[in-house]
Design a protein around this motif. Structure first.
Motif, short mmCIF file in Angstrom:
data_model
loop_
_atom_site.label_atom_id
_atom_site.label_comp_id
_atom_site.label_asym_id
_atom_site.label_seq_id
_atom_site.Cartn_x
_atom_site.Cartn_y
_atom_site.Cartn_z
N ARG A 180 -0.16 56.19 46.19
CA ARG A 180 0.65 57.38 46.45
C ARG A 180 2.13 57.05 46.27
O ARG A 180 2.52 55.89 46.19
N TYR A 181 2.93 58.11 46.25
CA TYR A 181 4.38 57.91 46.18
C TYR A 181 4.83 57.04 47.35
O TYR A 181 4.49 57.27 48.50
N SER A 182 5.60 56.00 47.04
CA SER A 182 6.06 55.04 48.05
C SER A 182 7.55 54.80 47.88
O SER A 182 8.08 54.84 46.77
N LYS A 183 8.19 54.53 49.01
CA LYS A 183 9.62 54.23 49.00
C LYS A 183 9.85 52.92 49.72
O LYS A 183 9.42 52.74 50.86
N LEU A 184 10.53 52.01 49.05
CA LEU A 184 10.82 50.69 49.58
C LEU A 184 12.33 50.51 49.66
O LEU A 184 13.02 50.68 48.66
N VAL A 185 12.83 50.19 50.85
CA VAL A 185 14.27 50.04 51.06
C VAL A 185 14.53 48.66 51.65
O VAL A 185 13.95 48.30 52.68
N PRO A 195 17.96 45.65 52.28
CA PRO A 195 19.42 45.64 52.37
C PRO A 195 20.11 45.61 51.02
O PRO A 195 21.28 46.00 50.92
N GLU A 196 19.40 45.20 49.95
CA GLU A 196 20.02 45.09 48.63
C GLU A 196 19.65 46.21 47.68
O GLU A 196 20.41 46.49 46.74
N ARG A 197 18.52 46.87 47.85
CA ARG A 197 18.05 47.82 46.84
C ARG A 197 17.15 48.88 47.45
O ARG A 197 16.66 48.72 48.57
N THR A 198 16.93 49.95 46.67
CA THR A 198 15.99 51.00 47.04
C THR A 198 15.07 51.25 45.85
O THR A 198 15.54 51.44 44.72
N LEU A 199 13.77 51.28 46.08
CA LEU A 199 12.79 51.50 45.02
C LEU A 199 11.85 52.64 45.42
O LEU A 199 11.46 52.74 46.58
N GLU A 200 11.49 53.47 44.44
CA GLU A 200 10.54 54.55 44.65
C GLU A 200 9.58 54.57 43.48
O GLU A 200 9.99 54.38 42.33
N GLY A 201 8.30 54.80 43.74
CA GLY A 201 7.32 54.83 42.66
C GLY A 201 5.96 55.31 43.13
O GLY A 201 5.75 55.51 44.33
N ASN A 202 5.05 55.48 42.18
CA ASN A 202 3.72 56.02 42.48
C ASN A 202 2.66 54.93 42.65
O ASN A 202 1.49 55.26 42.90
N TYR A 203 3.02 53.68 42.48
CA TYR A 203 2.10 52.58 42.77
C TYR A 203 2.88 51.44 43.38
O TYR A 203 3.96 51.08 42.91
N LEU A 225 8.19 48.17 58.95
CA LEU A 225 9.51 47.58 59.15
C LEU A 225 9.31 46.09 59.39
O LEU A 225 8.53 45.69 60.25
N THR A 226 10.03 45.25 58.62
CA THR A 226 9.93 43.80 58.78
C THR A 226 11.18 43.27 59.48
O THR A 226 12.20 43.96 59.58
N LYS A 227 11.11 42.01 59.92
CA LYS A 227 12.24 41.40 60.61
C LYS A 227 13.43 41.20 59.68
O LYS A 227 14.56 41.04 60.14
N ASP A 228 13.20 41.23 58.35
CA ASP A 228 14.28 41.08 57.38
C ASP A 228 14.95 42.41 57.04
O ASP A 228 15.82 42.46 56.18
N GLY A 229 14.51 43.49 57.68
CA GLY A 229 15.13 44.79 57.45
C GLY A 229 14.52 45.59 56.33
O GLY A 229 15.05 46.63 55.94
N LEU A 230 13.38 45.15 55.78
CA LEU A 230 12.71 45.90 54.72
C LEU A 230 11.95 47.06 55.35
O LEU A 230 11.24 46.90 56.34
N ARG A 231 12.10 48.24 54.74
CA ARG A 231 11.42 49.44 55.22
C ARG A 231 10.54 50.00 54.11
O ARG A 231 10.96 50.08 52.96
N SER A 236 18.09 52.34 43.03
CA SER A 236 19.38 51.70 42.80
C SER A 236 19.19 50.19 42.80
O SER A 236 18.42 49.65 43.59
N PHE A 237 19.89 49.51 41.88
CA PHE A 237 19.80 48.06 41.75
C PHE A 237 21.20 47.48 41.63
O PHE A 237 22.09 48.08 41.05
N GLU A 238 21.35 46.29 42.17
CA GLU A 238 22.56 45.53 41.90
C GLU A 238 22.39 44.79 40.58
O GLU A 238 21.28 44.51 40.14
#
Length: 220
Positions: free
Chosen positions: A145-150, A152-160, A120-126, A178-180
């Motif tokens: 491994r499978y990773s999830k990045l969230v 405030p603007e987007r959500t990303l999931e992937g294997n690298y 968790l970063t101070k900018d709200g990235l998880r 999801s992307f804007e």
């Protein structure tokens, strides 16, 4: 008669001595642990600050901390989990990293994190994954491994996953999420994700992954 009795006694004593020697050999066993597998230092209930060049950069909180300089490469083991807090120059918490198990290789300045890795970063990235490598010398983070990045603007999931250690420039391959619309069309050079998921794969270089795997020692 006396000589015969003495001869019998000698036989009995000799048999008992031989049996005793055989019994001692039978119960002799090698050492339980190899010399290089024993930790040189084990600390419980750790809550300490780590500095670099006189500047405090990290806080380590762990239930158990082992240091072993006999193994090659030398390492520090956090087998009961660890929490790392990273500070900026003003001693404010910049981010934190938490996981179930961690190894730190002193010579390579490399962290290997396993099991419910959370950032968790101070900018709200998880960030969530089951594995993460952190090279302090190259200032890089990556995971196979499978990773999830969230954010405030987007959500990303992937294997690298790969990023700088400030989590400001990152890539995720084999993605879904999801992307804007601005993420697809923006030409802003400060934007960390300026293209569609398919174009991310074009930027991804397989040889970079191979070099990273070779650089990372086995976490054992």
């Amino acid at each position: 008669m006396f000589r015969k009795a003495l001869y019998i006694i000698n036989i009995v004593v000799g048999s008992l001595f031989l049996a005793s020697c055989q019994e001692q050999v039978e119960h002799t066993a090698p050492a339980i642990y190899d010399r290089d597998s024993v930790a040189m230092m084990t600390t419980y209930g750790v809550n300490t600050l780590i500095s670099d060049s006189g500047v405090i950069k990290y806080r380590i909180v762990a239930e158990r901390w082992e240091v072993n300089e006999k193994k090659n490469p030398s390492r520090q083991v956090f087998d009961k989990g660890v929490l790392l807090e990273q500070f900026d120059q003003s001693f404010h918490i910049n981010s934190y990293i938490q996981c179930d198990t961690a190894w730190y290789y002193d010579q390579q300045k490399l962290w290997v994190l396993h099991g419910r890795v959370r950032i968790l970063t101070k900018d709200g990235l998880r960030f969530n994954s089951e594995q993460l490598y952190w090279d302090e010398l190259k200032h890089e983070l990556w995971s196979y491994r499978y990773s999830k990045l969230v954010t405030p603007e987007r959500t990303l999931e992937g294997n690298y996953f790969k990023s700088d250690d400030r989590m400001t420039k990152y890539i995720v391959t084999n993605t879904k999420g999801s992307f804007e619309r601005a993420d697809v069309t923006s030409d802003n050079p400060t934007d960390t994700m300026r293209s569609q998921p398919d174009s991310i794969k074009e930027k991804f270089r397989p040889q970079a992954v191979a070099r990273a795997k070779q650089a990372a020692p086995s976490a054992q």
